[in-house]
Design an enzyme around this catalytic site. Structure first.
Site, PDB file in Angstrom:
ATOM      1  N   GLY A 190      33.714  41.759  33.273  1.00  0.00           N
ATOM      2  CA  GLY A 190      33.039  41.208  34.446  1.00  0.00           C
ATOM      3  C   GLY A 190      31.530  41.220  34.316  1.00  0.00           C
ATOM      4  O   GLY A 190      30.892  40.188  34.058  1.00  0.00           O
ATOM      5  N   CYS A 223      30.500  47.449  30.168  1.00  0.00           N
ATOM      6  CA  CYS A 223      30.485  47.952  31.549  1.00  0.00           C
ATOM      7  C   CYS A 223      31.642  48.938  31.634  1.00  0.00           C
ATOM      8  O   CYS A 223      31.705  49.893  30.863  1.00  0.00           O
ATOM      9  CB  CYS A 223      30.574  46.810  32.554  1.00  0.00           C
ATOM     10  SG  CYS A 223      31.870  45.603  32.242  1.00  0.00           S
ATOM     11  N   GLN A 248      34.294  37.789  35.975  1.00  0.00           N
ATOM     12  CA  GLN A 248      35.563  38.020  36.666  1.00  0.00           C
ATOM     13  C   GLN A 248      35.733  37.273  37.975  1.00  0.00           C
ATOM     14  O   GLN A 248      36.850  36.961  38.360  1.00  0.00           O
ATOM     15  CB  GLN A 248      35.727  39.522  36.941  1.00  0.00           C
ATOM     16  CG  GLN A 248      36.269  40.297  35.763  1.00  0.00           C
ATOM     17  CD  GLN A 248      36.552  41.738  36.134  1.00  0.00           C
ATOM     18  OE1 GLN A 248      35.697  42.431  36.652  1.00  0.00           O
ATOM     19  NE2 GLN A 248      37.763  42.197  35.868  1.00  0.00           N
ATOM     20  N   ALA A 278      35.302  47.712  32.281  1.00  0.00           N
ATOM     21  CA  ALA A 278      36.377  46.969  31.622  1.00  0.00           C
ATOM     22  C   ALA A 278      35.869  46.146  30.448  1.00  0.00           C
ATOM     23  O   ALA A 278      36.635  45.789  29.550  1.00  0.00           O
ATOM     24  CB  ALA A 278      37.077  46.055  32.623  1.00  0.00           C
TER      25      ALA A 278
END
Length: 550
Positions: A455, A450, A497, A452
Site C-alpha cells: 500500500g 511498510c 491498495q 505489507a
C-alpha cells in the site's frame, strides 16, 4: 434498445446480412452479473495489461468528448456500454466525427457483424488494425492510434485533478467516475495473477509472510543465496520493481535560440489576467545571451531547470520485518548492495505490530546472521527519522542510511503531500551522493517497505517514478498515473491498495508541480530584475563623456 444504439455505425464490411443484428442492441442478450465479471476478468485482462485502448464503462458522449479532445482521425478506444454492462463498443474518429461500432458476443466469440469471429477483444482489435472496416457511407474506419484517457501533460495536472474532483462531487453515488472510477478499473485485475506465487505458499516459507494474501511473484521475487543448501533459505517476501523508460515522444522541441519574449510562455499555470511583459527594455545580443544562460533554458524540451535524478534506479518492495526474518532482511540488503532504505511505517500502529525493529538502538550494534550492524547516528526531523549504520561482514564495510517516515497511517495517506515530497527529495539526494562515492554501488537500488509492502510502499514507488520523469523531462512531458500503477502491480500484486492512496499520488504531483512553478517564477523575476538593472548601468555608462587630460 441501447442508448448507444442510435450512434452505432451501419457496417458494410463482408456480411451485409449481419448488419441488422449489429444495429439492434436489443438482440444482444445481457448476461448475468456473474458472467459479466467473468467475461471482463477473462477477456479484458490482456487489454488492461498490454493495451491502452480499453476505458471501462463509458458513455458514447464521454467517448466522443475524449476522442475529439485528445485524438485525431484514426484514434480509437474500446469501452463497456454504460447502458448494457458486459457489452462493448468500438469508438473511432473518422473525418472529424466519432463513429460507434457495437461488438457482439455470441457463442464465446466476438464480432462486429462483418463475418469474422474472434476469441477475444484483443484479437478483434488487432485484426481490424490491419484490415480496416468500411461503413456503408464509404468512410474507412482506420484504427491507427489508441486514445489513453489517463495520460496527461504534467503541466495539466491542475485541470485533471479539478475535473476528477468535480466528477466525484457531481456523481457522489456513482463509483465509476473520478479517482474512484480510475482505481476501480485497476481492481478488475486484482484476482488475475499474471505470474505465480508458489514459493510464498510453501509450508517452510509461510511463516515468513506477514500476511497470507500478500505474496511475491515467483518471477519477480528477490532470491537470496542459499545457506547450507537449504531450499527455504532463499525466500524473502520482497520483489524487484523496475520502471520501464517513461519516454515522452510528444514533448515539444524548442530551439535554443528562443527569444526572451517567449520565456513567459514557459511559466506553467500563470495567472489568467494580463501580466506585464517580463522584459520591457530592448536588450543587446550579449545581454540576451546572458539572460538565456541565466534562465537555463532546456534545449531539448523547452523546460526550465531540469533536476539531476538518480541514474539506473531500481526498487525492492518488501514487507516489514518479522522477528524471524530480520536476518534475511539484512542478507538481502548486503546481497543487493542496497545503501538506502525507505521505511514507511511505525513499529506499532493502532496497537498492532506492523514491523519488528531490525536495527540496533542508537549507539549500539547488533549481529544479524553473518553481518554486524552498528548505529552511527540518528537524526529526528518533523515527519521522519534518519539513521546511519555501518554494516560489515568479515571483510568489508558499507554505510547504509535508513529513512523512516512516521506520519503516514496504515491504509491511509498523510494529511499534506509536502512532508512526503521532502522525504522523497532527501532520499534521492542521498542516493545521488552515494552514486558519486568512490565505493558507489553498481546499481542504485532503493529498498522500500511498510508493513505489507504494497500500500504505502506502492504509493511511494509510483510517486517517485513519476516525479523522476518530470524532473528529467520537464513539465511538458506526458505522465500516466494509471499506467504506472499497472506497471508496478505487474511486478508485485496489490501495489497502491485503495483509492485514497491512488488520489494522493495525483495530489502530491499537483503540489510538486505547483510549488516548482512558483519557485521558477520567483527565480526568473529575480534574474530579470538583475539583468534590467545591469542594462540600466550599461546604458548610463555609455553616455559618459571622456574628457582628455591637457
Amino acid at each position: 434498445m441501447s442508448k448507444d444504439n442510435p450512434r452505432l455505425s451501419r457496417l458494410g464490411v463482408l456480411a451485409p446480412a449481419a448488419l441488422s443484428a449489429c444495429m439492434d442492441a436489443s438482440v444482444l442478450a445481457v448476461p448475468a452479473a456473474g458472467a459479466i465479471v467473468s467475461t471482463v476478468l477473462k477477456e479484458l485482462s490482456k487489454a488492461f495489461m498490454l493495451k491502452k485502448w480499453f476505458h471501462g464503462v463509458m458513455s458514447a458522449k464521454e467517448a466522443e468528448h475524449l476522442i475529439m479532445e485528445k485524438g485525431k482521425n484514426g484514434s480509437f478506444l474500446v469501452r463497456e456500454s454504460q447502458a448494457h454492462p458486459g457489452e462493448f463498443v468500438l469508438s473511432v474518429r473518422v473525418r472529424g466525427r466519432v463513429s460507434h461500432v457495437m461488438i457482439r458476443r455470441q457463442h464465446n466469440k466476438y464480432d462486429v457483424g462483418s463475418g469474422e469471429q474472434f476469441d477475444d477483444l484483443v484479437g478483434l482489435i488487432e485484426h481490424f488494425r490491419s484490415y480496416p472496416m468500411i461503413e456503408t457511407s464509404g468512410d474507412v474506419l482506420r484504427l491507427l492510434q489508441p486514445v489513453s484517457g489517463t495520460r496527461l501533460r504534467a503541466h495539466d495536472i491542475d485541470r485533471k485533478v479539478q475535473e476528477m474532483q468535480e466528477m466525484e462531487d457531481y456523481q457522489k453515488l456513482d463509483h465509476k467516475s473520478g479517482f474512484d472510477g480510475e482505481f476501480q478499473s485497476l481492481k478488475m485485475l486484482e484476482d488475475r495473477h499474471v505470474f505465480t506465487s508458489h514459493e510464498g505458499t510453501r509450508p517452510e516459507n509461510t511463516p515468513k509472510n506477514r500476511y497470507r494474501n500478500i505474496l511475491p511473484y515467483d518471477q519477480t521475487r528477490v532470491v537470496l543465496r542459499r545457506r547450507d543448501n537449504r531450499q527455504d533459505s532463499d525466500y524473502i517476501n520482497a520483489s524487484y520493481i523496475r520502471s520501464s523508460r517513461l519516454s515522452d515522444s510528444s514533448s515539444s522541441v524548442q530551439s535554443s535560440n528562443e527569444s526572451l519574449d517567449s520565456v513567459k510562455s514557459l511559466i506553467i499555470n500563470s495567472d489568467t489576467k494580463k501580466t506585464p511583459p517580463l522584459v520591457t527594455k530592448s536588450l543587446s545580443d550579449e545581454a540576451l545571451r546572458e539572460a538565456k544562460k541565466s534562465f537555463k533554458l532546456d534545449k531539448i524540451n523547452g523546460n526550465l531547470c531540469r533536476d539531476v535524478t538518480v541514474k539506473n534506479k531500481a526498487y525492492i518492495a518488501a514487507q516489514g520485518c518479522l522477528s524471524n526474518t530480520k536476518d534475511d532482511f539484512w542478507r538481502m540488503i548486503w546481497q543487493e548492495d542496497v545503501r538506502v532504505i525507505a521505511m514507511i511505517t511505525n513499529e506499532v500502529e493502532n496497537g498492532k505490530k506492523k514491523c519488528e525493529r531490525y536495527w540496533p538502538l542508537s549507539g549500539h550494534e547488533e549481529r544479524f546472521d553473518g553481518l554486524t550492524v552498528k548505529s552511527i547516528s540518528e537524526t529526528h526531523y518533523e515527519e521522519y527519522l534518519l539513521r546511519e549504520f555501518d554494516v560489515c561482514d568479515d571483510k568489508n564495510c558499507r554505510v547504509v542510511f535508513q529513512y523512516q517516515f512516521t506520519a503516514w497511517p496504515d491504509h491511509g495517506t498523510p494529511g499534506d503531500p509536502d512532508g512526503v515530497l521532502s522525504f522523497i527529495d532527501d532520499i534521492n539526494r542521498r542516493m545521488i551522493q552515494n552514486s558519486q562515492d568512490t565505493d558507489a554501488p553498481e546499481q542504485n537500488i532503493l529498498c522500500v517497505h511498510c508493513s505489507a509492502g504494497v500500500g504505502r510502499t506502492g504509493t511511494f514507488i509510483v510517486l517517485d517514478m513519476l516525479l523522476d520523469k518530470i524532473k528529467t523531462s520537464g513539465f511538458n512531458c506526458d505522465i500516466d498515473v494509471h499506467s504506472t500503477v499497472k506497471l508496478v502491480r505487474a511486478q508485485r500484486n496489490g501495489m497502491v491498495q485503495n483509492k485514497m492512496q491512488y488520489r494522493f499520488i495525483y495530489l502530491a504531483l499537483q503540489e510538486f508541480i505547483d510549488s516548482r512553478n512558483l519557485k521558477l517564477r520567483k527565480k526568473m523575476q529575480v534574474n530579470i530584475n538583475i539583468l534590467c538593472g545591469a542594462t540600466d548601468r550599461l546604458s548610463s555608462a555609455s553616455q559618459l563623456v571622456k574628457i582628455p587630460i591637457s
